[in-house]
Design a protein around this motif. Structure first.
Motif, short mmCIF file in Angstrom:
data_model
loop_
_atom_site.label_atom_id
_atom_site.label_comp_id
_atom_site.label_asym_id
_atom_site.label_seq_id
_atom_site.Cartn_x
_atom_site.Cartn_y
_atom_site.Cartn_z
N SER A 181 -1.61 1.72 3.90
CA SER A 181 -0.92 2.84 3.26
C SER A 181 0.39 3.18 3.99
O SER A 181 1.15 4.01 3.52
CB SER A 181 -1.83 4.07 3.22
OG SER A 181 -2.10 4.48 4.55
N GLY A 182 0.61 2.58 5.12
CA GLY A 182 1.84 2.84 5.86
C GLY A 182 1.81 4.17 6.59
O GLY A 182 2.85 4.69 6.97
N ASN A 183 0.63 4.68 6.77
CA ASN A 183 0.49 5.99 7.40
C ASN A 183 0.66 5.88 8.91
O ASN A 183 -0.30 5.67 9.65
CB ASN A 183 -0.88 6.56 7.03
CG ASN A 183 -1.02 8.01 7.41
OD1 ASN A 183 -0.35 8.49 8.33
ND2 ASN A 183 -1.87 8.71 6.69
N TYR A 184 1.90 6.07 9.36
CA TYR A 184 2.16 5.82 10.78
C TYR A 184 1.55 6.88 11.68
O TYR A 184 1.16 6.59 12.80
CB TYR A 184 3.66 5.68 11.04
CG TYR A 184 4.53 6.75 10.42
CD1 TYR A 184 4.76 7.95 11.08
CD2 TYR A 184 5.12 6.55 9.17
CE1 TYR A 184 5.54 8.93 10.51
CE2 TYR A 184 5.91 7.53 8.60
CZ TYR A 184 6.12 8.72 9.26
OH TYR A 184 6.89 9.71 8.70
N VAL A 185 1.47 8.09 11.16
CA VAL A 185 0.86 9.14 11.99
C VAL A 185 -0.59 8.77 12.30
O VAL A 185 -1.04 8.79 13.45
CB VAL A 185 0.93 10.50 11.27
CG1 VAL A 185 0.13 11.53 12.03
CG2 VAL A 185 2.36 10.92 11.12
N LEU A 186 -1.29 8.39 11.26
CA LEU A 186 -2.69 8.00 11.44
C LEU A 186 -2.78 6.79 12.36
O LEU A 186 -3.63 6.73 13.26
CB LEU A 186 -3.29 7.69 10.07
CG LEU A 186 -4.80 7.50 10.03
CD1 LEU A 186 -5.50 8.76 10.52
CD2 LEU A 186 -5.24 7.17 8.61
#
Lengths: 870, 433
Positions: free
Chosen positions: A737-742
């Motif tokens: 998903s490209g969720n860099y924070v995660l």
């Protein structure tokens, strides 16, 4: 025949030699010619085996051994005597019958060999040696006869032939009892069977197939007696073995039997394909029968085949030895051992050194004129007389001679004469010097006369060998036979051990062979023939040199070398079979070595040492390269010893972790694939941890959705609940998903070494994150925020206090952003900001300065060495 | 098995042989093809197999007549295959059939015209089916199943024979489809590529020339490959083609196509009606569709978890997972609409904490940073037009069309309804926005 009469003790050897040579020729005439040296010992060896079988327990295995023979025999008989239309079914049904018949066999042994036990055998062996030089041959003889006898008992299905065999039996009994016997009676019989040309082909094939199952069986019994014999000559390895016998026995049997089973089919098919050689083979078999040696034939036939196919794996230099070893992997039959025996014997024994040379040319010469009986065998003749093996002019000579013949019988007779001519030439060394082009052709033999005289095809073979033997015989009749003999026996056992060594399990190769025997033998026929040629050259050279003192010296040296190899090899095989639990090596450290040949047992560490070595490596402060080397050598020692247990898993896990730690992905992948199979075998370890690693690797490295899907669907429900696996799955979700924070949160909380694997993806993740930020944030983004979100802060383990940590992280982040072309500005409070609008167009992925093409900075060579050499 | 007299058995065998030679001599592909259908369990072949088991010496009968014996290489192994099939020895049956098939394609190669294509189709089908069954038998006795792989290489050979100029080339696509089936089953999908390349780039093939049946199958499999590669527009095109040309009565096939087409359509923002899902028993998608409609992240995750195994196996899991962003978009849009109702002037500014709160209601525990990240991604991927102000933690939406439709949505929606007249009544599509 006349010559046969003149031969004395050595004659006993001849039929064996002859038979084996023949069989080789027939079956593999197209490529096998010069490796006769191999085949010669064969028969002898076989002999020794048989006798040991008689001697000791081997009754059950013996049945196995014998079982396939009678049927094949019967079929042959059926072919000769009656025209059996459905030979195949005959063969099939015969098997069980014969088997039952044999069950009672060991007790009925008329020669008293059976019950005396091995020691008895050994004595007998010694005893015989007084009479005739090559002891194994003596033993062989006895078993032959004995087998003939058995035939008589069991071949009730082929009544007509059984009669014939009974006769044989008697003759051979005589033959046996007095060593100096002319082979005339035997040869007479030969004519009977040879004059029957080949029966229907299918019949022959059944004969083959039946005999396929044979080789492994004889092999098994052979071990025990042999090893015990090795105790007698006080050779060190002998002592080692003795304790281990039983275990070995157990181990050995299933392994090889299995192996053979897998071989059976392809080989069989191969025969089907090679019809021309086939015919020839059939003939050979027939000629061999009356001498009793036909029993061996199936086995003999088999081995050349496997030998052939296994050759590709053999290093060029040591052809004779190695090929033998490799072939043993495939079909560990006793004949192999014999081959060594013959090989080893002469070489180790100074006095008898000439035997080998004498025997070899004999063999060659026998095999040469073999193409007989059939028009078809022209092919065979061609292949035998291929350039390099024999002079081209000789080939022409043979062809000239054969083309004169008007019919088959004439041709057969003609070939006989030729055989004599060529043998003589070989014997007096003119084979290569004589001008065959100008050599006058012999007068066409009168076929009728030949037949009347009972001087048919293989008859000549008989005295050919005898002729060869004469020199030896002089040597040995010369005196201290007794002493020679004991020496021989020592070497004999030694060479057997060497066999064991050669036989050592090389699982990979064996497997490979089982998979593609056809491909293997097709592909390498040519290189084989090369080797054969060189072999032949060697032998012919050896003939010439046989009597020179230098040659003797060389042989001595060689024999010493052999002995060393024998000892080493023996240890190795025992370790390989996991019988020798403690090797001589106690040291913990060991360097990895390239295995071009069988590993030296002197350097193989036993399991408990390896365990300590593993601990040593784990606690070692040295760099990765050293540890990697050590672990590899441990892995190698484990593999060599076939140890697959929790220790193995531990070693691979340790190595995999180390590899992850330094980012050595190729090494990690190796370990991972091994671990996957080990876990699949049900061996306990950190299964979960490594499924997580595996998953991470798939996610982060292969950009292949299908791989990812299959990796995910393979996870069991239990596995999915594991912390590490859960983490890996979450990482996957964050990445897709490209969720860099995660992603960077997971990065910080990663269990085990997951962080290190994620490291490999950090660069990419940061880059896309900054790109996305510069597109979506306006007007600016504080660098401190970026540093926090993208894991620059709180990630570095070496920072000490909180403040320093932050500034370090910040600085690193600024550096990183600059390196990637971001526009940074300072706002009124002096805080660094990312100018997102300008950065959006200026961002780029820097060149491999700190990142390499595949996005994995940790694999950059310089970096790798600086980190690992700490 | 009822007892059959020798005479009866002989009669049946000769009858079969007569039919075989008649079919070949009259070049009657249709009657010939029935004679090869080993696994069809047709009564004639079953009774022939029984007869063969009674009458052991069928080979002699074949040899008796020139008419038969010239096909001996085909018929002898075929008989053996039939016999073994009847006895349940599937591995032996396969092996014999492969021999028969090899002999057949030798003859087929020599026949000028393509009259025997039908028979070749049957052989291609049979060899695959028999190989699958043989593999099952092998697996059950603990051996490595390898026959399907062998069937694959045989079919590759057949493809080579067909892929030339001349009438026979229309058969190439059928063989290709059988190959696809094998490769998908074996998981060696990468092998499809070479076949696809020769079909799609070779000039000798005019795709429209192929039979509709084969075109639909081909499009279905290549569409699936595109789904794997997440190449949605190509996947959409191929699967839509398959759906429009598929026989409307073969519901199982339609369901198979929809199973992949629906996720593809979803990911470009086209949602199916619930009635369609129910009709083709694709209810596993209904919650996903609901989640997309409502912007209900929890429902989407729940649906994915519930059918995880099935989605993973069919290979659409990753596609469906990517719908998450659309769900976020829907959620933000909902907030926007509500804000607009309250105060149109401030509607285009959405505070981050509002979104966080909304997610909390959905029991999605996400903090500000994470939501900020998601908003950033939404903007980056052009699902939301606007920008994010970090200092004030506010998403500022564009005043014009803040939630743009997905790429090419309109265009595809058109082609979808136009090419799909037959199903439009139950596959009415509603748009996510």
């Amino acid at each position: 025949m006349n010559q046969g009469g003149s031969a004395d003790t050595i004659t006993t050897l001849d039929p064996n030699l002859l038979e084996v040579a023949d069989s080789n020729q027939g079956s593999a005439s197209s490529y096998y010619t010069p490796s006769g040296s191999e085949a010669v010992p064969w028969g002898m060896h076989r002999a020794d085996n048989c006798s040991t079988e008689n001697g000791i327990l081997s009754s059950s295995s013996y049945h196995h051994n014998q079982l396939p023979e009678p049927p094949s025999r019967n079929i042959q008989d059926g072919l000769n005597v009656t025209s059996v239309s459905s030979t195949s079914s005959l063969g099939a049904t015969n098997v069980p019958q014969e088997y039952n018949g044999f069950a009672s066999y060991p007790n009925t042994n008329p020669y008293g060999y059976s019950n005396t036990g091995y020691a008895g055998y050994y004595n007998g062996y010694q005893h015989q040696s007084n009479q005739s030089y090559p002891p194994p041959v003596g033993a062989y003889q006895s078993t032959d006869i004995w087998k003939l006898y058995e035939w008589r008992l069991h071949s009730s299905t082929a009544a007509a032939t059984s009669l014939q065999y009974q006769q044989h039996y008697k003759q051979w009994a005589d033959y046996y009892s007095q060593t100096e016997v002319s082979c005339a009676p035997g040869t007479e019989k030969i004519s009977v069977s040879t004059s029957n040309p080949g029966g229907p082909l299918p019949g022959v094939t059944t004969g083959y197939s039946a005999s396929f199952s044979q080789p492994p069986a004889p092999f098994i019994p052979s071990w025990r007696p042999e090893t015990s014999s090795s105790q007698l000559p006080s050779v060190q390895p002998g002592a080692v073995i003795s304790g281990v016998h039983d275990g070995y026995w157990k181990h050995g049997a299933p392994v090889f039997q299995n192996h053979n089973a897998s071989l059976q089919q392809p080989q069989f098919q191969k025969h089907m394909d090679s019809n021309p050689t086939y015919e020839g083979f059939q003939d050979q078999q027939k000629t061999a029968c009356p001498q009793g040696s036909n029993i061996q034939y199936p086995a003999a036939h088999q081995v050349p085949q496997s030998y052939q196919s296994s050759l590709p794996t053999v290093p060029q230099t040591v052809t004779p030895l190695d090929s033998r070893r490799v072939s043993k992997l495939q079909i560990p039959t006793n004949p192999r051992i014999a081959s060594n025996l013959a090989f080893g014997l002469p070489k180790t024994d100074k006095d008898s050194s000439t035997t080998s040379t004498a025997a070899k040319p004999a063999y060659i010469s026998v095999s040469l004129p073999k193409p007989n009986d059939k028009v078809l065998s022209h092919d065979a003749a061609d292949s035998i007389l291929k350039p390099g093996v024999f002079p081209k002019s000789l080939r022409g000579y043979v062809e000239r001679a054969l083309t004169r013949c008007k019919d088959d019988t004439q041709m057969a007779a003609c070939q006989d004469v030729m055989k004599e001519v060529i043998t003589k030439a070989t014997a007096d060394g003119t084979l290569y010097t004589r001008d065959w082009d100008t050599e006058p052709l012999f007068p066409l033999p009168n076929v009728d006369v030949a037949n009347k005289d009972g001087l048919p095809v293989s008859n000549s073979c008989f005295f050919i060998v005898e002729e060869q033997k004469k020199p030896n015989e002089e040597k040995f009749s010369g005196g201290k036979l007794e002493k020679d003999y004991s020496l021989n026996s020592l070497k004999f056992s030694l060479s057997e051990q060497r066999n064991t060594n050669k036989n050592s399990p090389r699982p990979v190769k064996r497997q490979r062979f089982a998979e593609g025997p056809d491909a293997a033998d097709n592909g390498d026929a040519s290189s084989d023939s090369d080797k054969e040629q060189s072999l032949t050259a060697y032998y012919s050279g050896a003939i010439a040199l046989a009597n020179s003192p230098e040659e003797r010296k060389r042989r001595e040296n060689r024999s010493k070398r052999f002995e060393k190899m024998v000892v080493a090899g023996l240890l190795k095989i025992l370790i390989g079979m996991r019988l020798l639990s403690r090797g001589p090596v106690r040291k913990l450290r060991n360097a990895i070595y390239a295995l071009h040949s069988a590993p030296d047992p002197a350097t193989v560490r036993p399991e408990e040492v390896l365990e300590k070595a593993l601990v040593m490596v784990q606690n070692s402060q040295k760099n990765y390269l050293y540890k990697c080397d050590q672990l590899k050598s441990i892995r190698q020692d484990l593999t060599v010893q076939h140890i697959r247990n929790e220790l193995t898993v531990k070693v691979y896990e340790t190595h995999a972790r180390l590899a992850i730690e330094v980012g050595d992905l190729p090494e990690y992948n190796q370990c991972q694939s091994q671990l996957t199979t080990l876990y699949a075998e049900g061996i306990k370890g950190c299964h979960m941890e490594f499924s997580a690693y595996n998953l991470l690797c798939v996610i982060l490295h292969s950009n292949n959705n299908r791989d990812l899907l299959s990796a995910m669907s393979r996870l069991s429900v239990a596995t999915r609940k594991d912390e590490a696996v859960k983490h890996a799955l979450a990482v996957r979700a964050a990445v897709t998903s490209g969720n860099y924070v995660l992603f960077f949160r997971l990065y910080k909380t990663a269990p085990n070494l997951n962080t290190l694997l994620m490291d490999l993806y950090v660069e990419k993740m940061r880059y896309t994150a900054v790109r996305s930020m510069s597109r979506s944030y306006r007007p600016t983004v504080p660098v401190s925020y970026i540093a926090q979100v993208l894991g620059f802060i709180n990630v570095l383990p070496r920072s000490e206090t909180g403040d320093e940590k932050d500034t370090d992280g910040l600085e690193e982040c600024v550096e990183w952003l600059k390196a990637h072309g971001a526009c940074l500005i300072a706002d009124n409070t002096g805080e660094m900001q990312l100018d997102s609008k300008n950065s959006a167009s200026s961002l780029y992925m820097p060149e491999p300065e700190d990142a390499v093409a595949h996005g994995d900075a940790s694999l950059a060579v310089n970096d790798f060495f600086t980190r690992t050499s700490s | 098995m009822a007892y059959i007299s020798m005479g009866e058995a002989h009669r049946r065998i000769t009858e079969y042989l007569n039919r075989f030679s008649d079919a070949v001599f009259s070049q009657d592909g249709l009657s010939l093809k029935q004679l090869f259908a080993v696994s069809s369990d047709s009564p004639t072949l079953l009774s022939l197999a029984d007869a063969l088991n009674v009458f052991q010496d069928a080979n002699r009968v074949i040899k008796q007549s020139d008419n038969y014996s010239q096909f001996g290489e085909i018929i002898v192994p075929l008989f053996r295959s039939l016999q073994n099939y009847r006895l349940g020895h599937l591995v032996d049956s396969y092996q014999a059939f492969e021999k028969c098939a090899n002999a057949f394609i030798q003859d087929f190669r020599n026949w000028e015209s393509a009259w025997a294509l039908e028979a070749l189709y049957v052989i291609a089908y049979e060899i695959r089916v028999l190989a699958e069954r043989a593999d099952r038998e092998l697996a059950s006795i603990g051996k490595t199943p390898e026959k399907l792989k062998g069937a694959g290489s045989f079919l590759m050979k057949v493809f080579g024979i067909l892929a030339g100029k001349g009438q026979k080339r229309v058969g190439a696509l059928y063989v290709t489809c059988q190959l696809f089936k094998i490769y998908f089953k074996l998981g060696t999908v990468h092998l499809c590529r070479s076949v696809i390349r020769s079909i799609e780039t070779a000039r000798i093939f005019d795709f429209e020339e192929f039979p509709v049946r084969d075109k639909v199958t081909y499009m279905y499999y290549t569409g699936r490959l595109e789904v794997f590669n997440e190449n949605f527009s190509a996947a959409d095109h191929k699967l839509s083609y398959a759906l429009t040309h598929c026989n409307p009565h073969s519901e199982a096939n339609i369901r198979m196509i929809l199973k992949y087409l629906i996720p593809v359509k979803l990911s470009v923002g086209i949602l199916p009606k619930n009635s369609l899902l129910e009709k083709y028993n694709l209810v596993e998608y209904s919650n996903v569709v609901q989640a997309l409609k409502r912007g209900d992240l929890r429902l989407l995750r729940h649906a994915l978890q519930e059918h995880e195994d099935g989605f993973l196996r069919s290979g659409v899991y990753l596609v469906l997972e990517k719908l998450e962003l659309q769900v976020y978009q829907r959620l933000v849009k909902k907030i926007y609409i509500i804000q607009k109702q309250k105060d149109p002037s401030k509607a285009h500014q959405i505070k981050l904490e509002v979104i966080v709160k909304a997610l909390k209601w959905l029991e999605m525990d996400m903090d500000v940073d994470e939501v900020e990240c998601i908003m950033s991604i939404l903007i980056y991927k052009n699902l939301v037009k606007g920008y994010f102000a970090h200092k004030s933690k506010v998403v500022v939406l564009s005043k014009q069309d803040p939630f743009p439709k997905l790429n090419g949505q309109n265009l595809e929606a058109l082609s979808w309804s136009a090419g799909h007249a037959a199903y439009s009544y139950d596959y009415g599509l509603i748009h996510a926005s």
